[in-house]
Write a protein that holds these residues in place. Structure first.
Motif, PDB file in Angstrom:
ATOM      1  N   ARG A  90       0.880  -1.181  -0.027  1.00 32.65           N
ATOM      2  CA  ARG A  90      -0.038   0.067   0.010  1.00 32.65           C
ATOM      3  C   ARG A  90       0.747   1.142  -0.141  1.00 32.65           C
ATOM      4  NH1 ARG A  90      -2.763  -3.614   3.587  1.00 32.65           N
ATOM      5  NH2 ARG A  90      -1.944  -2.728   5.297  1.00 32.65           N
ATOM      6  N   GLN A  91       1.923   1.294   0.812  1.00 34.29           N
ATOM      7  CA  GLN A  91       2.930   2.219   0.531  1.00 34.29           C
ATOM      8  C   GLN A  91       3.510   2.461  -0.483  1.00 34.29           C
ATOM      9  OE1 GLN A  91       5.049   1.356   4.467  1.00 34.29           O
ATOM     10  NE2 GLN A  91       3.901   3.033   5.755  1.00 34.29           N
ATOM     11  N   LEU A  92       3.840   1.228  -1.096  1.00 32.38           N
ATOM     12  CA  LEU A  92       4.591   1.544  -2.506  1.00 32.38           C
ATOM     13  C   LEU A  92       3.659   2.108  -3.507  1.00 32.38           C
ATOM     14  CD1 LEU A  92       7.516   0.233  -3.541  1.00 32.38           C
ATOM     15  CD2 LEU A  92       5.788  -1.570  -4.530  1.00 32.38           C
ATOM     16  N   HIS A  93       2.522   1.746  -3.534  1.00 34.70           N
ATOM     17  CA  HIS A  93       1.552   2.422  -4.349  1.00 34.70           C
ATOM     18  C   HIS A  93       1.586   4.056  -4.218  1.00 34.70           C
ATOM     19  CE1 HIS A  93      -3.004   2.551  -5.951  1.00 34.70           C
ATOM     20  NE2 HIS A  93      -2.111   2.463  -7.050  1.00 34.70           N
ATOM     21  N   ALA A  94       1.274   4.221  -2.845  1.00 28.12           N
ATOM     22  CA  ALA A  94       0.809   5.817  -2.527  1.00 28.12           C
ATOM     23  C   ALA A  94       2.442   6.324  -2.946  1.00 28.12           C
ATOM     24  CB  ALA A  94       0.591   5.618  -0.983  1.00 28.12           C
ATOM     25  N   ALA A  95       3.460   6.009  -2.791  1.00 29.56           N
ATOM     26  CA  ALA A  95       4.946   6.645  -3.090  1.00 29.56           C
ATOM     27  C   ALA A  95       4.752   6.881  -4.417  1.00 29.56           C
ATOM     28  CB  ALA A  95       5.718   5.721  -2.560  1.00 29.56           C
ATOM     29  N   ALA A  96       4.197   5.924  -5.234  1.00 27.34           N
ATOM     30  CA  ALA A  96       4.342   6.014  -6.753  1.00 27.34           C
ATOM     31  C   ALA A  96       3.407   7.078  -7.133  1.00 27.34           C
ATOM     32  CB  ALA A  96       3.713   4.653  -7.358  1.00 27.34           C
ATOM     33  N   GLN A  97       2.146   7.268  -6.379  1.00 27.36           N
ATOM     34  CA  GLN A  97       1.479   8.401  -7.018  1.00 27.36           C
ATOM     35  C   GLN A  97       1.923   9.632  -6.441  1.00 27.36           C
ATOM     36  OE1 GLN A  97      -2.147   6.826  -4.628  1.00 27.36           O
ATOM     37  NE2 GLN A  97      -2.921   6.099  -6.613  1.00 27.36           N
ATOM     38  N   VAL A  98       2.833   9.803  -5.243  1.00 24.17           N
ATOM     39  CA  VAL A  98       3.316  10.969  -5.018  1.00 24.17           C
ATOM     40  C   VAL A  98       4.395  11.361  -6.117  1.00 24.17           C
ATOM     41  CG1 VAL A  98       5.112  11.927  -3.400  1.00 24.17           C
ATOM     42  CG2 VAL A  98       3.140  10.470  -2.392  1.00 24.17           C
ATOM     43  N   ILE A  99       5.261  10.327  -6.695  1.00 25.39           N
ATOM     44  CA  ILE A  99       6.131  10.481  -7.663  1.00 25.39           C
ATOM     45  C   ILE A  99       5.380  11.017  -9.020  1.00 25.39           C
ATOM     46  CG2 ILE A  99       7.855   9.608  -9.309  1.00 25.39           C
ATOM     47  CD1 ILE A  99       8.484   7.587  -6.883  1.00 25.39           C
ATOM     48  N   ALA A 100       4.267  10.381  -9.209  1.00 24.06           N
ATOM     49  CA  ALA A 100       3.652  10.916 -10.566  1.00 24.06           C
ATOM     50  C   ALA A 100       3.026  12.205 -10.284  1.00 24.06           C
ATOM     51  CB  ALA A 100       2.491   9.942 -10.786  1.00 24.06           C
ATOM     52  N   ASP A 101       2.637  12.717  -9.157  1.00 25.70           N
ATOM     53  CA  ASP A 101       2.023  13.973  -8.835  1.00 25.70           C
ATOM     54  C   ASP A 101       3.096  14.970  -8.784  1.00 25.70           C
ATOM     55  OD1 ASP A 101      -0.421  12.799  -9.112  1.00 25.70           O
ATOM     56  OD2 ASP A 101      -1.107  12.398  -7.142  1.00 25.70           O
ATOM     57  N   GLU A 102       3.853  14.664  -7.767  1.00 28.89           N
ATOM     58  CA  GLU A 102       5.022  15.807  -7.269  1.00 28.89           C
ATOM     59  C   GLU A 102       6.192  15.917  -7.887  1.00 28.89           C
ATOM     60  OE1 GLU A 102       5.462  15.638  -3.148  1.00 28.89           O
ATOM     61  OE2 GLU A 102       3.061  15.464  -2.770  1.00 28.89           O
ATOM     62  N   HIS A 103       6.651  14.667  -8.562  1.00 24.99           N
ATOM     63  CA  HIS A 103       7.936  14.661  -9.366  1.00 24.99           C
ATOM     64  C   HIS A 103       7.518  14.382 -10.846  1.00 24.99           C
ATOM     65  CE1 HIS A 103      10.044  14.771  -5.645  1.00 24.99           C
ATOM     66  NE2 HIS A 103       9.062  13.981  -5.119  1.00 24.99           N
ATOM     67  N   ARG A 104       6.554  14.660 -11.476  1.00 23.54           N
ATOM     68  CA  ARG A 104       5.943  14.397 -12.835  1.00 23.54           C
ATOM     69  C   ARG A 104       6.417  13.211 -13.401  1.00 23.54           C
ATOM     70  NH1 ARG A 104       7.976  20.337 -15.355  1.00 23.54           N
ATOM     71  NH2 ARG A 104       6.559  21.631 -14.159  1.00 23.54           N
ATOM     72  N   GLY A 105       6.398  12.147 -12.618  1.00 29.63           N
ATOM     73  CA  GLY A 105       6.633  10.671 -12.817  1.00 29.63           C
ATOM     74  C   GLY A 105       7.993  10.205 -12.895  1.00 29.63           C
ATOM     75  N   LYS A 106       8.922  11.241 -12.620  1.00 29.95           N
ATOM     76  CA  LYS A 106      10.318  10.972 -12.641  1.00 29.95           C
ATOM     77  C   LYS A 106      10.759  10.696 -11.157  1.00 29.95           C
ATOM     78  CE  LYS A 106      14.781  12.579 -14.480  1.00 29.95           C
ATOM     79  NZ  LYS A 106      15.443  13.433 -15.186  1.00 29.95           N
ATOM     80  N   PHE A 107      11.516   9.540 -11.050  1.00 27.21           N
ATOM     81  CA  PHE A 107      12.034   9.272  -9.798  1.00 27.21           C
ATOM     82  C   PHE A 107      13.142  10.201  -9.214  1.00 27.21           C
ATOM     83  CE2 PHE A 107      13.260   6.627  -6.159  1.00 27.21           C
ATOM     84  CZ  PHE A 107      12.433   5.782  -5.914  1.00 27.21           C
ATOM     85  N   PRO A 108      12.640  10.616  -8.025  1.00 30.20           N
ATOM     86  CA  PRO A 108      13.780  11.687  -7.709  1.00 30.20           C
ATOM     87  C   PRO A 108      15.182  11.210  -7.417  1.00 30.20           C
ATOM     88  CG  PRO A 108      12.154  11.112  -5.737  1.00 30.20           C
ATOM     89  CD  PRO A 108      11.658  10.334  -6.989  1.00 30.20           C
TER      90      PRO A 108
END
Length: 358
Positions: A90-108
């Motif tokens: 669940r946290q993996l999924h939530a983190a992926a959504q953060v990356i998609a929303d806040e980092h434009r889909g690019k891993f920081p």
């Protein structure tokens, strides 16, 4: 802390050893931070042999972080099923959504930004930064805690505050100026394959001559053993409610053991004798809106979850009447027996489903 001569020899020997000893693991095919991240989350409290197949299925279903972000949580949990510790998924999924929303889909790339992701701690952030980006970030997990404690002959509890402070300092002190990616992976590989908890292979260890515990003949004593888990016995009952070729499933609530997963209605009982009372039938009606008698036993499953040793009695429901109640916090659905593979079930739920399919 060891002197510079010790450091140079240690770095040289461990990297040379890793060059010929590194296992061929699917997440080592490249340095994609997304794949490194998935592997590190999966490997938490789980053996490499178990993770390999899960990693390959998961990365095939969600090849990019944006694919994972766009997926339904139910699909993520279904692919995670059997790996345990579902909060990780669940946290993996939530983190992926953060990356998609806040980092434009690019891993920081920045340590602080990675550390801020849901489910990412100091070790995981350091592993991603060092393995994927070759940044000089220290790591400390189960294998390297043991390895470092032996290298230093640290005889106190390495999981306590003082031990953690010392070992993190040591992990940073030993980092090389280049090829940190291979170096940190070599440390974990050495701890996993050679410097094992029991019967470590000191005879083939590439840094045995640099190990203080080896010099003191104290390898077997370090690190100090963990306190044994005190297990608690529990008796639970799963009720299989049928409607023609369908069975009743309930999605576990957010504060329950298998949050987000589907299971058969399940209840804790004080003893097996309680099965014979009407209390269990009353609980079933209260939870589902359906009235039924507790019938014959289908099977009994013994399993462990965290500190509990659970005996699960699985019983058929008989003479079912009533209407299914609506529960937004823990939905109830009728599922066809031949479609149960489409649901993300608890481990025991899957065993019951397989039995029903027969």
């Amino acid at each position: 802390m060891p002197n510079s001569a010790w450091l140079r020899k240690f770095q040289r020997q461990i990297l040379a050893w890793y060059g010929g000893a590194a296992r061929d693991l699917p997440w080592r095919a490249d340095r994609d931070p997304y794949r490194v991240w998935i592997s590190e989350i999966m490997l938490q409290q789980t053996q490499v042999a178990t993770v390999r197949a899960y990693f390959e299925r998961f990365s095939a279903a969600f090849p990019t972080v944006t694919d994972l972000a766009a997926a339904d949580e139910a699909e993520v949990l279904r692919l995670w099923e059997g790996l345990g510790y579902y909060r990780r998924a669940r946290q993996l999924h939530a983190a992926a959504q953060v990356i998609a929303d806040e980092h434009r889909g690019k891993f920081p790339r920045e340590f602080a930004a990675i550390l801020a992701l849901p489910g990412v701690g100091r070790y995981t952030a350091g592993a991603i930064c060092s393995i994927a980006y070759d940044q000089p970030a220290p790591i400390l997990e189960a294998n390297t805690i043991r390895l470092h404690a032996r290298l230093l002959a640290y005889r106190e509890d390495p999981t306590k505050t003082a031990g953690q402070r010392l070992l993190w300092q040591f992990a940073e002190h030993i980092l090389p100026t280049e090829d940190v990616s291979s170096f940190n992976q070599a440390l974990m590989e050495l701890g996993s394959e050679i410097c094992t908890p029991r019967n470590p292979q000191c005879g083939v260890c590439p840094v045995a001559t640099l190990c203080q515990a080896k010099r003191e003949n104290a390898v077997a004593e370090i690190p100090v053993p963990k306190k044994k888990m005190q297990y608690e016995d529990r008796t639970e009952v799963a009720i299989i409610v049928r409607r023609k070729k369908e069975v009743l499933l309930r999605q576990c609530g957010a504060d329950e053991r298998w949050a987000g997963l589907w299971d058969f209605p399940r209840f804790q009982v004080a003893s097996e004798a309680e099965l014979l009372s009407g209390e269990l039938a009353s609980q079933l009606e209260e939870r589902t809106g359906l009235s039924a008698a507790i019938g014959s036993r289908l099977t009994t499953i013994k399993h462990g979850v965290t500190k509990y040793r659970i005996t699960l009695h699985c019983h058929e429901a008989e003479g079912m009447t009533g209407r299914l109640r609506k529960d937004a916090t823990a939905p109830l659905v009728w599922a066809a027996v031949d479609k149960l593979a489409d649901f993300a079930l608890s481990t025991t739920g899957r065993k019951i489903a397989q039995l029903l399919a027969k």
